[in-house]
Write a protein that holds these residues in place. Structure first.
Motif, PDB file in Angstrom:
ATOM      1  N   VAL A 102       0.830  -1.216   0.000  1.00  0.00           N
ATOM      2  CA  VAL A 102       0.000   0.000   0.000  1.00  0.00           C
ATOM      3  C   VAL A 102       0.864   1.266   0.000  1.00  0.00           C
ATOM      4  CG1 VAL A 102      -2.051  -1.067   1.009  1.00  0.00           C
ATOM      5  CG2 VAL A 102      -0.277  -0.120   2.524  1.00  0.00           C
ATOM      6  N   SER A 103       2.082   1.173  -0.488  1.00  0.00           N
ATOM      7  CA  SER A 103       2.988   2.319  -0.500  1.00  0.00           C
ATOM      8  C   SER A 103       2.477   3.479  -1.344  1.00  0.00           C
ATOM      9  CB  SER A 103       4.374   1.894  -0.990  1.00  0.00           C
ATOM     10  OG  SER A 103       4.959   1.011  -0.069  1.00  0.00           O
ATOM     11  N   PHE A 104       1.622   3.193  -2.305  1.00  0.00           N
ATOM     12  CA  PHE A 104       1.031   4.250  -3.133  1.00  0.00           C
ATOM     13  C   PHE A 104      -0.428   4.487  -2.773  1.00  0.00           C
ATOM     14  CE2 PHE A 104       4.407   2.807  -6.178  1.00  0.00           C
ATOM     15  CZ  PHE A 104       5.115   3.985  -6.201  1.00  0.00           C
ATOM     16  N   GLY A 105      -0.854   4.020  -1.613  1.00  0.00           N
ATOM     17  CA  GLY A 105      -2.253   4.129  -1.238  1.00  0.00           C
ATOM     18  C   GLY A 105      -3.049   3.042  -1.937  1.00  0.00           C
ATOM     19  N   SER A 106      -4.359   3.253  -2.046  1.00  0.00           N
ATOM     20  CA  SER A 106      -5.207   2.287  -2.749  1.00  0.00           C
ATOM     21  C   SER A 106      -6.531   2.938  -3.111  1.00  0.00           C
ATOM     22  CB  SER A 106      -5.454   1.036  -1.879  1.00  0.00           C
ATOM     23  OG  SER A 106      -6.209   1.368  -0.744  1.00  0.00           O
ATOM     24  N   GLY A 107      -7.252   2.275  -3.974  1.00  0.00           N
ATOM     25  CA  GLY A 107      -8.574   2.750  -4.372  1.00  0.00           C
ATOM     26  C   GLY A 107      -8.542   4.151  -4.953  1.00  0.00           C
ATOM     27  N   ALA A 108      -9.489   4.971  -4.518  1.00  0.00           N
ATOM     28  CA  ALA A 108      -9.601   6.347  -5.023  1.00  0.00           C
ATOM     29  C   ALA A 108      -8.384   7.189  -4.646  1.00  0.00           C
ATOM     30  CB  ALA A 108     -10.863   7.000  -4.476  1.00  0.00           C
ATOM     31  N   HIS A 109      -7.632   6.736  -3.660  1.00  0.00           N
ATOM     32  CA  HIS A 109      -6.464   7.486  -3.188  1.00  0.00           C
ATOM     33  C   HIS A 109      -5.151   6.924  -3.718  1.00  0.00           C
ATOM     34  CE1 HIS A 109      -8.925   9.864  -0.503  1.00  0.00           C
ATOM     35  NE2 HIS A 109      -9.546   8.756  -0.177  1.00  0.00           N
TER      36      HIS A 109
END
Length: 160
Positions: A102-109
């Motif tokens: 999840v280093s780049f976030g996830s989903g809409a983020h």
């Protein structure tokens, strides 16, 4: 820009401390994408992300009220043994599913620049370990001292 710089610097630092993994990548160019994902999982350049709850949220018997600021620890999630298993704290460039970090976030983020950052990391780090197979860290690195954007101010390397 800064997160990609930290990915490259942190990644080179970690690989120089794990010569068996560096050699593994150097000898197998097919690992380029997975290796960068594993580095992002293992030493995330962005340690935390802030969110605001849009409704009451129940977690572990506690309620976080709507409108609360919540600090998510991406780096901790990337090392969670409940998800990654008993080797969560080990660097494994061939790790199955390393791209689920999840280093780049996830989903809409999810980070808009994630694909570019990964490609830059593949080219920079992959080129470095192949061009300088005898490289070694000299002395102690100097970290930037930031809580959120973890990176190096200085990494002295003997290129061999």
């Amino acid at each position: 820009h800064e997160t990609t710089v930290n990915l490259i610097g942190n990644g080179i630092h970690v690989l120089l401390g794990h010569p068996e993994q560096s050699e593994r990548w150097r000898n197998d160019p097919d690992l380029d994408a997975a290796a960068v994902d594993e580095l992002l999982r293992f030493i995330a350049p962005v340690q935390f992300s802030r969110r605001i709850t849009t409704s009451d949220l129940d977690i572990g018997g506690h309620t976080i009220p709507e409108g609360s600021f919540v600090l998510t620890c991406l780096a901790s999630a990337n090392r969670d043994p409940d998800f990654w298993g008993p080797t969560a704290d080990q660097l494994d460039l061939g790790r199955e599913g390393s791209g689920q970090h999840v280093s780049f976030g996830s989903g809409a983020h999810y980070c808009l620049g994630a694909s570019l950052a990964k490609l830059e990391g593949q080219i920079a780090i992959g080129s470095f370990i192949r061009r300088f197979p005898q490289a070694a860290v000299v002395g102690e690195p100097e970290w930037n001292g930031r809580i959120n954007l973890r990176g190096l101010d200085t990494l002295m390397v003997d290129l061999g």
